[in-house]
Design an enzyme around this catalytic site. Structure first.
Site, PDB file in Angstrom:
ATOM      1  CE  LYS A 264      -3.246   2.663   2.926  1.00 47.03           C
ATOM      2  NZ  LYS A 264      -4.156   2.673   4.094  1.00 47.03           N
ATOM      3  CG  ASP A 269      -5.440   8.008   4.533  1.00 49.33           C
ATOM      4  OD1 ASP A 269      -6.334   8.655   3.949  1.00 49.33           O
ATOM      5  OD2 ASP A 269      -5.655   6.992   5.240  1.00 49.33           O
ATOM      6  CE  LYS A 276      -6.539   8.795   7.918  1.00 46.95           C
ATOM      7  NZ  LYS A 276      -7.214   7.756   8.703  1.00 46.95           N
ATOM      8  CG  ASP A 287      -1.909   5.276   4.898  1.00 39.13           C
ATOM      9  OD1 ASP A 287      -1.778   4.215   5.541  1.00 39.13           O
ATOM     10  OD2 ASP A 287      -2.986   5.636   4.389  1.00 39.13           O
ATOM     11  CG  ASP A 346      -9.868   7.635   6.544  1.00 39.97           C
ATOM     12  OD1 ASP A 346      -8.786   7.570   5.903  1.00 39.97           O
ATOM     13  OD2 ASP A 346      -9.934   7.854   7.767  1.00 39.97           O
ATOM     14  CD  GLU A 348      -6.631   5.344   2.359  1.00 39.51           C
ATOM     15  OE1 GLU A 348      -7.622   5.434   3.107  1.00 39.51           O
ATOM     16  OE2 GLU A 348      -5.487   5.093   2.785  1.00 39.51           O
ATOM     17  NE  ARG A 350     -10.949  -1.064   3.604  1.00 38.78           N
ATOM     18  CZ  ARG A 350     -11.541  -1.264   4.765  1.00 38.78           C
ATOM     19  NH1 ARG A 350     -12.675  -1.951   4.826  1.00 38.78           N
ATOM     20  NH2 ARG A 350     -10.999  -0.830   5.893  1.00 38.78           N
TER      21      ARG A 350
HETATM   22  N1  BES Z   1      -4.275   4.525   6.845  1.00 43.35           N
HETATM   23  C1  BES Z   1      -5.454   4.320   7.595  1.00 43.35           C
HETATM   24  C2  BES Z   1      -5.268   3.318   8.742  1.00 43.35           C
HETATM   25  C3  BES Z   1      -4.420   3.806   9.875  1.00 43.35           C
HETATM   26  C4  BES Z   1      -4.910   4.717  10.786  1.00 43.35           C
HETATM   27  C5  BES Z   1      -3.152   3.302  10.044  1.00 43.35           C
HETATM   28  C6  BES Z   1      -4.133   5.132  11.841  1.00 43.35           C
HETATM   29  C7  BES Z   1      -2.375   3.705  11.105  1.00 43.35           C
HETATM   30  C8  BES Z   1      -2.861   4.636  12.001  1.00 43.35           C
HETATM   31  C9  BES Z   1      -6.565   3.780   6.696  1.00 43.35           C
HETATM   32  O1  BES Z   1      -6.571   4.269   5.407  1.00 43.35           O
HETATM   33  C10 BES Z   1      -7.859   4.186   7.326  1.00 43.35           C
HETATM   34  O2  BES Z   1      -8.112   5.340   7.398  1.00 43.35           O
HETATM   35  N2  BES Z   1      -8.633   3.212   7.778  1.00 43.35           N
HETATM   36  C11 BES Z   1      -9.875   3.475   8.408  1.00 43.35           C
HETATM   37  C12 BES Z   1     -10.875   2.462   7.919  1.00 43.35           C
HETATM   38  C13 BES Z   1     -12.286   2.768   8.331  1.00 43.35           C
HETATM   39  C14 BES Z   1     -12.772   4.010   7.624  1.00 43.35           C
HETATM   40  C15 BES Z   1     -13.143   1.577   7.983  1.00 43.35           C
HETATM   41  C16 BES Z   1      -9.676   3.364   9.919  1.00 43.35           C
HETATM   42  O3  BES Z   1      -8.906   2.500  10.354  1.00 43.35           O
HETATM   43  O4  BES Z   1     -10.233   4.173  10.632  1.00 43.35           O
HETATM   44 ZN    ZN Z   2      -4.776   4.836   4.683  1.00 47.78          ZN
HETATM   45 MN    MN Z   3      -7.615   6.078   5.244  1.00 47.00          MN
END
Ligand code: BES
Ligand code: ZN
Ligand code: MN
Length: 494
Positions: A264, A269, A276, A287, A346, A348, A350
């Site tokens: 990834k 992000d 966020k 990210d 968010d 994104e 996947r």
């Molecule tokens: N890059 C983030 C995941 C992340 C967050 C990694 C904080 C490390 C620290 C990912 O893209 C994301 O935002 N995931 C969301 C998914 C949700 C919207 C289903 C998450 O984990 O909140």
């Molecule tokens: Zn992310």
């Molecule tokens: Mn995200």
């Protein structure tokens, strides 16, 4: 830091600024310490008899001008309980010694600690030492006008009293250390520098310097033509052009099925329209840590000239809110033909990974491992020490788990079955891109599993381990140790 290997040397007669010797918690001397004790008419035993230093782990004691010892300094390092000595104890002792010597007024040391593991594990001990030392001595000064002053210490010798051919282990360990450093440097680079274009340049540099490596970069227009509507739904919100970066390494016969590493590469992000909160959002420059780790592991594999075919794919894009960004409720069609309702922009990672995973099918892979900072839920589940492992193949999952144990870069498998798949149901498309608040790491992997049905696949969620926050903020370069160990194991098993 320069590293070298010294085999069949007597610690008392080495010409160096300091020798490092291990002592166990019951004041039992290691083999090298024993030799120095004998040469010095019991100087080490006399020192231990005083009782200030007992060999407990995380302790040390510096001796000066020891009788009949050429080196002016002898650093004794506690190894802890002899019966419980593991790779972790070795790494602790190495770290203790390195932290002391980093601040000392000397330039060269010879450490005899690797000998504490059994001889069949010497190569592993060398690799561990180079990663631990690499961690202690890593600096990232590229963006400081006055770099922090470097330690005087510039030469670390891994020494053995026995004769053992350690050159290959040293070279492999250094290749892995450089791979880990590449991953850290890319992770730490700011989002305004480390863009998808920058990642493609780094891949180009690697391809330019090795005839065994070929690069293909899919530009956005290529991805449109391939029908990668899911990837594009993320990338189109940014002014930075997205890239699918594909590196091929041919180390085996052309027919041998390759291992495919997918990373990834979200170079920043923001969350997109599902934006966020501001707190610690700077850390979303990390990210792309999955991408950085697969590039670092790929580089190590190339430098070690492993007899394997390896393909690396980085799905690189920036996730931004803009007039062109995807909106919650938008429906897109992935390269596989499956449609996705984007309920949260968010989620994104996947969306970019699923098209990379479909693209991977064309390589008829022996195994595919994707690495991603995919879910905050993984931090809740496993904290900051262990990566999430999810897989459609028990044998592959077992290989990765044991490689993680060997490399001290641990993973833990989470379940993934049809009960969780139901959470991805969409009223309007083949699937939604989120599965609700429960089991977020699992439902993210369930989403990816719908694009990996044709090959053995594993997913590593490194959200909790890829970087450190707070005062020690910085990339860890994980899971380069795990991935390179896994590749070495596959070579050994072939
Ligand atoms: N890059 C983030 C995941 C992340 C967050 C990694 C904080 C490390 C620290 C990912 O893209 C994301 O935002 N995931 C969301 C998914 C949700 C919207 C289903 C998450 O984990 O909140
Ligand atoms: Zn992310
Ligand atoms: Mn995200």
């Amino acid at each position: 830091m320069q590293y070298s290997f010294q085999s069949g040397v007597h610690p008392a007669t080495l010409t160096t600024d300091c020798i490092v010797l291990g002592v166990y918690a019951d004041k039992t001397l290691s083999q090298a310490a024993q030799l120095v004790d004998e040469a010095s008419a019991g100087a080490l035993q006399n020192h231990l008899a005083i009782g200030d230093f007992t060999g407990e782990k995380n302790t040390n004691s510096m001796l000066y001008a020891v009788k009949n010892v050429t080196s002016p300094r002898v650093l004794l390092v506690g190894l802890g309980d002899k019966a419980k000595f593991t790779v972790d104890s070795l790494n602790n002792a190495t770290r203790t010694a390195a932290n002391v010597l980093k601040k000392a007024n000397l330039t060269q040391v010879s450490s005899f600690l690797i000998q504490e593991l059994a001889s069949e594990h010497y190569a592993l001990a060398v690799r561990h030492s180079l990663l631990t030392l690499g961690d202690v001595f890593y600096t990232f000064n590229a963006y400081k006008s006055k770099p922090e002053t470097a330690p005087n210490l510039n030469q670390w010798n891994l020494a053995q009293t026995e004769t053992w051919e350690g050159e290959l282990a040293l070279q492999q360990g250094l290749a892995i250390q450089r791979g880990n450093y590449l991953a850290r440097d890319l992770g730490n680079a700011p989002g305004n520098v480390c863009t998808p274009t920058y990642l493609a340049q780094k891949a180009q540099e690697l391809a330019n310097s090795h005839s065994t490596v070929q690069l293909t970069v899919l530009e956005e227009s290529d991805m449109e033509d391939l029908g990668m509507g899911s990837f594009m739904s993320v990338s189109k919100g940014s002014d930075q052009p997205g890239k699918m970066i594909v590196l091929h390494y041919q180390g085996a016969s052309a027919e041998a099925a390759p291992v495919v590493l997918v990373g990834k590469g979200i170079t920043f992000d923001t969350g997109g329209i599902s934006i966020k909160p501001a707190l610690a959002m700077d850390e979303m420059k990390y990210d792309m840590s999955g991408a950085a780790s697969v590039l670092g592991s790929f580089q190590a594999c190339v430098e070690m000239q492993l007899p394997l075919n390896v393909v690396m794919i980085i799905a690189a894009a920036e996730n931004m809110p803009s007039g062109r960004a995807s909106k919650p409720g938008d429906i897109v069609t992935s390269m596989s033909g499956k449609t996705i309702e984007i309920l949260n922009t968010d989620a994104e990672g996947r969306l970019v990974l699923c098209d990379a995973l479909t693209y991977a099918e064309r390589f008829k892979p022996a195994a595919v491992v994707d690495v991603a900072t995919l879910t905050g839920a993984c931090i809740t589940a496993l904290g900051h020490h262990t990566s999430g492992l999810l897989s459609n193949n028990d044998a592959l999952a077992a290989e990765l788990w044991s490689a993680g144990q060997q490399a001290d870069d641990e993973v833990w498998r989470l379940p993934m079955n049809d009960k969780y798949q139901e959470q991805l149901k969409s009223n309007f498309a083949d699937m939604a891109n989120i599965g609700g608040p429960a089991g977020g790491t699992i439902t993210a992997a369930c989403f990816l599993s719908r694009f990996t049905e044709s090959y053995p696949w594993a997913h590593l969620d490194i959200a909790g381990v890829a970087w450190k926050s707070g005062a020690a903020k910085g990339s860890t370069g994980r899971p380069v140790p795990l991935l390179t160990q896994w590749l070495l194991n596959r070579v050994a098993a072939a």
